[in-house]
Design a protein around this motif. Structure first.
Motif, PDB file in Angstrom:
ATOM      1  N   PHE A 100     146.452 126.777  66.122  1.00 57.46           N
ATOM      2  CA  PHE A 100     147.304 127.285  67.198  1.00 57.46           C
ATOM      3  C   PHE A 100     146.493 127.763  68.393  1.00 57.46           C
ATOM      4  CE2 PHE A 100     149.738 127.769  63.266  1.00 57.46           C
ATOM      5  CZ  PHE A 100     150.781 126.922  63.584  1.00 57.46           C
ATOM      6  N   TYR A 101     145.246 127.338  68.473  1.00 60.04           N
ATOM      7  CA  TYR A 101     144.364 127.687  69.583  1.00 60.04           C
ATOM      8  C   TYR A 101     144.198 126.452  70.465  1.00 60.04           C
ATOM      9  CZ  TYR A 101     140.110 129.109  72.066  1.00 60.04           C
ATOM     10  OH  TYR A 101     139.179 129.401  73.042  1.00 60.04           O
ATOM     11  N   ALA A 102     144.803 126.472  71.628  1.00 63.63           N
ATOM     12  CA  ALA A 102     144.885 125.302  72.512  1.00 63.63           C
ATOM     13  C   ALA A 102     143.527 124.753  72.928  1.00 63.63           C
ATOM     14  CB  ALA A 102     145.712 125.644  73.751  1.00 63.63           C
ATOM     15  N   GLU A 103     142.568 125.622  73.131  1.00 62.25           N
ATOM     16  CA  GLU A 103     141.295 125.153  73.676  1.00 62.25           C
ATOM     17  C   GLU A 103     140.540 124.254  72.710  1.00 62.25           C
ATOM     18  OE1 GLU A 103     139.252 124.290  76.823  1.00 62.25           O
ATOM     19  OE2 GLU A 103     141.047 125.540  76.818  1.00 62.25           O
ATOM     20  N   GLY A 104     140.742 124.418  71.420  1.00 59.24           N
ATOM     21  CA  GLY A 104     140.119 123.509  70.459  1.00 59.24           C
ATOM     22  C   GLY A 104     140.570 122.081  70.696  1.00 59.24           C
ATOM     23  N   TYR A 105     141.873 121.897  70.901  1.00 65.07           N
ATOM     24  CA  TYR A 105     142.422 120.570  71.182  1.00 65.07           C
ATOM     25  C   TYR A 105     141.951 120.054  72.537  1.00 65.07           C
ATOM     26  CZ  TYR A 105     145.540 121.568  67.277  1.00 65.07           C
ATOM     27  OH  TYR A 105     146.041 121.869  66.045  1.00 65.07           O
ATOM     28  N   ASN A 106     141.968 120.929  73.531  1.00 66.89           N
ATOM     29  CA  ASN A 106     141.571 120.512  74.874  1.00 66.89           C
ATOM     30  C   ASN A 106     140.117 120.060  74.902  1.00 66.89           C
ATOM     31  OD1 ASN A 106     142.102 120.226  77.755  1.00 66.89           O
ATOM     32  ND2 ASN A 106     140.714 121.960  77.990  1.00 66.89           N
ATOM     33  N   GLN A 107     139.243 120.805  74.246  1.00 66.75           N
ATOM     34  CA  GLN A 107     137.829 120.440  74.247  1.00 66.75           C
ATOM     35  C   GLN A 107     137.580 119.160  73.453  1.00 66.75           C
ATOM     36  OE1 GLN A 107     135.389 121.671  76.103  1.00 66.75           O
ATOM     37  NE2 GLN A 107     136.866 123.062  77.040  1.00 66.75           N
ATOM     38  N   ARG A 108     138.286 118.995  72.331  1.00 68.25           N
ATOM     39  CA  ARG A 108     138.125 117.763  71.561  1.00 68.25           C
ATOM     40  C   ARG A 108     138.606 116.564  72.390  1.00 68.25           C
ATOM     41  NH1 ARG A 108     140.614 117.311  65.591  1.00 68.25           N
ATOM     42  NH2 ARG A 108     142.576 117.205  66.766  1.00 68.25           N
ATOM     43  N   ALA A 119     142.820 106.893  73.702  1.00 66.20           N
ATOM     44  CA  ALA A 119     143.917 106.964  72.735  1.00 66.20           C
ATOM     45  C   ALA A 119     143.753 108.171  71.815  1.00 66.20           C
ATOM     46  CB  ALA A 119     143.992 105.670  71.923  1.00 66.20           C
ATOM     47  N   ALA A 120     142.530 108.557  71.507  1.00 64.87           N
ATOM     48  CA  ALA A 120     142.293 109.745  70.681  1.00 64.87           C
ATOM     49  C   ALA A 120     142.464 111.026  71.498  1.00 64.87           C
ATOM     50  CB  ALA A 120     140.902 109.698  70.060  1.00 64.87           C
ATOM     51  N   ALA A 121     142.159 110.968  72.780  1.00 61.40           N
ATOM     52  CA  ALA A 121     142.251 112.161  73.624  1.00 61.40           C
ATOM     53  C   ALA A 121     143.697 112.586  73.867  1.00 61.40           C
ATOM     54  CB  ALA A 121     141.550 111.917  74.954  1.00 61.40           C
ATOM     55  N   LEU A 122     144.578 111.627  74.048  1.00 60.58           N
ATOM     56  CA  LEU A 122     145.945 111.935  74.477  1.00 60.58           C
ATOM     57  C   LEU A 122     146.716 112.846  73.521  1.00 60.58           C
ATOM     58  CD1 LEU A 122     147.841 111.527  76.828  1.00 60.58           C
ATOM     59  CD2 LEU A 122     148.627 109.414  75.740  1.00 60.58           C
ATOM     60  N   PRO A 123     146.732 112.615  72.204  1.00 57.32           N
ATOM     61  CA  PRO A 123     147.474 113.529  71.325  1.00 57.32           C
ATOM     62  C   PRO A 123     146.934 114.962  71.368  1.00 57.32           C
ATOM     63  CG  PRO A 123     146.885 111.517  70.141  1.00 57.32           C
ATOM     64  CD  PRO A 123     146.193 111.472  71.470  1.00 57.32           C
ATOM     65  N   ASP A 124     145.612 115.098  71.521  1.00 61.86           N
ATOM     66  CA  ASP A 124     145.049 116.444  71.614  1.00 61.86           C
ATOM     67  C   ASP A 124     145.461 117.134  72.909  1.00 61.86           C
ATOM     68  OD1 ASP A 124     143.800 116.636  69.151  1.00 61.86           O
ATOM     69  OD2 ASP A 124     141.871 115.901  69.883  1.00 61.86           O
ATOM     70  N   LEU A 125     145.519 116.400  73.997  1.00 66.02           N
ATOM     71  CA  LEU A 125     145.983 116.987  75.249  1.00 66.02           C
ATOM     72  C   LEU A 125     147.446 117.393  75.142  1.00 66.02           C
ATOM     73  CD1 LEU A 125     144.160 114.523  77.606  1.00 66.02           C
ATOM     74  CD2 LEU A 125     143.729 116.989  77.441  1.00 66.02           C
ATOM     75  N   ASP A 126     148.247 116.547  74.508  1.00 64.88           N
ATOM     76  CA  ASP A 126     149.661 116.887  74.318  1.00 64.88           C
ATOM     77  C   ASP A 126     149.805 118.153  73.486  1.00 64.88           C
ATOM     78  OD1 ASP A 126     150.462 114.715  75.834  1.00 64.88           O
ATOM     79  OD2 ASP A 126     150.850 113.431  74.099  1.00 64.88           O
ATOM     80  N   ARG A 127     148.994 118.287  72.438  1.00 61.27           N
ATOM     81  CA  ARG A 127     149.065 119.486  71.587  1.00 61.27           C
ATOM     82  C   ARG A 127     148.597 120.723  72.359  1.00 61.27           C
ATOM     83  NH1 ARG A 127     151.601 122.739  68.503  1.00 61.27           N
ATOM     84  NH2 ARG A 127     150.333 123.816  66.970  1.00 61.27           N
ATOM     85  N   ALA A 128     147.533 120.580  73.118  1.00 59.18           N
ATOM     86  CA  ALA A 128     147.054 121.717  73.924  1.00 59.18           C
ATOM     87  C   ALA A 128     148.152 122.181  74.870  1.00 59.18           C
ATOM     88  CB  ALA A 128     145.799 121.337  74.700  1.00 59.18           C
ATOM     89  N   LEU A 129     148.878 121.228  75.452  1.00 54.46           N
ATOM     90  CA  LEU A 129     149.938 121.574  76.403  1.00 54.46           C
ATOM     91  C   LEU A 129     151.181 122.121  75.698  1.00 54.46           C
ATOM     92  CD1 LEU A 129     149.381 118.657  78.878  1.00 54.46           C
ATOM     93  CD2 LEU A 129     149.073 121.112  79.345  1.00 54.46           C
ATOM     94  N   GLU A 130     151.409 121.755  74.460  1.00 50.41           N
ATOM     95  CA  GLU A 130     152.484 122.395  73.694  1.00 50.41           C
ATOM     96  C   GLU A 130     152.179 123.879  73.522  1.00 50.41           C
ATOM     97  OE1 GLU A 130     153.165 120.580  69.863  1.00 50.41           O
ATOM     98  OE2 GLU A 130     153.263 118.577  70.765  1.00 50.41           O
ATOM     99  N   PRO A 133     151.458 125.399  78.050  1.00 53.76           N
ATOM    100  CA  PRO A 133     152.052 124.414  78.957  1.00 53.76           C
ATOM    101  C   PRO A 133     151.481 124.389  80.375  1.00 53.76           C
ATOM    102  CG  PRO A 133     153.751 125.557  77.727  1.00 53.76           C
ATOM    103  CD  PRO A 133     152.455 126.251  77.431  1.00 53.76           C
ATOM    104  N   ARG A 134     150.901 125.480  80.824  1.00 52.55           N
ATOM    105  CA  ARG A 134     150.380 125.521  82.196  1.00 52.55           C
ATOM    106  C   ARG A 134     148.854 125.423  82.243  1.00 52.55           C
ATOM    107  NH1 ARG A 134     152.859 130.254  85.429  1.00 52.55           N
ATOM    108  NH2 ARG A 134     152.250 128.937  87.162  1.00 52.55           N
ATOM    109  N   HIS A 135     148.255 124.927  81.169  1.00 58.87           N
ATOM    110  CA  HIS A 135     146.795 124.783  81.115  1.00 58.87           C
ATOM    111  C   HIS A 135     146.410 123.662  82.073  1.00 58.87           C
ATOM    112  CE1 HIS A 135     142.763 124.117  79.752  1.00 58.87           C
ATOM    113  NE2 HIS A 135     142.866 124.964  78.737  1.00 58.87           N
ATOM    114  N   VAL A 136     145.968 124.038  83.246  1.00 59.26           N
ATOM    115  CA  VAL A 136     145.711 123.056  84.296  1.00 59.26           C
ATOM    116  C   VAL A 136     144.592 122.092  83.914  1.00 59.26           C
ATOM    117  CG1 VAL A 136     144.123 124.439  85.699  1.00 59.26           C
ATOM    118  CG2 VAL A 136     145.645 122.787  86.797  1.00 59.26           C
ATOM    119  N   GLY A 137     143.649 122.529  83.117  1.00 60.00           N
ATOM    120  CA  GLY A 137     142.595 121.632  82.657  1.00 60.00           C
ATOM    121  C   GLY A 137     143.154 120.549  81.752  1.00 60.00           C
ATOM    122  N   ALA A 138     144.034 120.922  80.846  1.00 64.06           N
ATOM    123  CA  ALA A 138     144.662 119.948  79.952  1.00 64.06           C
ATOM    124  C   ALA A 138     145.613 119.042  80.735  1.00 64.06           C
ATOM    125  CB  ALA A 138     145.395 120.658  78.820  1.00 64.06           C
ATOM    126  N   LEU A 139     146.311 119.613  81.712  1.00 64.36           N
ATOM    127  CA  LEU A 139     147.213 118.790  82.535  1.00 64.36           C
ATOM    128  C   LEU A 139     146.442 117.749  83.341  1.00 64.36           C
ATOM    129  CD1 LEU A 139     149.795 121.380  83.885  1.00 64.36           C
ATOM    130  CD2 LEU A 139     150.335 119.282  82.637  1.00 64.36           C
TER     131      LEU A 139
END
Length: 183
Positions: A100-108, A119-130, A133-139
């Motif tokens: 439940f820590y967004a930055e782990g997904y964003n960094q991966r 293709a591997a990056a996209l699901p992690d970005l989606d999870r980080a944004l879940e 939601p306003r994580h501008v780096g992930a967006l």
């Protein structure tokens, strides 16, 4: 947590006793972030926006506990040294320990983006944004990833969402006007 990381590397391996109870919930930083989002939207120039986003990153990069901070820091150091396999190992461990820590997904996701494994990056970005939601780096990362995948309309929409939060993003150069719109 960043300042007190004194955990032995052995304690960070999968299945270690420190992980038995799991990662604590990520702290609620919404009260600290709200004024930064407002300042960012009103920033007079890119330099001011960079200073504000640096404050945001300090909050996003503050992991829930010492073991998770050590995993995050190790992964980021490995990424900076272009040791992507080590970085992925650390971020995999972080996501497994702190789901439940967004930055782990964003960094991966960032590591996978750098490896051009979009293709591997996209699901992690989606999870980080879940989770944030306003994580501008992930967006912005999501926008770049979608564009790299050739998903132009979705990438442009994600880029617009990121620019709503930070109009000074360097990625704004990739924005294409909508029909009848001037940039």
């Amino acid at each position: 947590m960043r300042h007190l990381v004194t955990v032995l590397p052995v304690a960070l391996s999968v299945g270690s006793p420190l992980q038995a109870d799991g990662c604590p919930e990520a702290p609620d930083i919404s009260g600290q972030m709200a004024p930064l989002y407002q300042q960012l939207r009103n920033a007079p120039d890119a330099m001011a926006a960079r200073q504000i986003t640096a404050q945001m990153w300090a909050l996003w990069d503050d992991a829930p506990d010492e073991p998770s901070q050590a995993m995050l820091d190790e992964g980021m150091r490995a990424r900076a040294q272009f040791d992507f396999l080590r970085a992925l190992d650390r971020f995999d461990a972080l996501v497994g320990y702190c789901p439940f820590y967004a930055e782990g997904y964003n960094q991966r996701a960032f590591v996978n983006y750098l490896r051009q494994d979009y293709a591997a990056a996209l699901p992690d970005l989606d999870r980080a944004l879940e989770l944030r939601p306003r994580h501008v780096g992930a967006l912005s990362g999501r926008a770049l990833t979608l564009l790299a995948l050739g998903r132009e309309a979705e990438g442009q929409a994600a880029l617009r969402a990121a620019l709503e939060i930070n109009p000074w993003l360097s990625e704004r150069a990739l924005l294409k006007p909508l029909p009848g719109e001037e940039l």
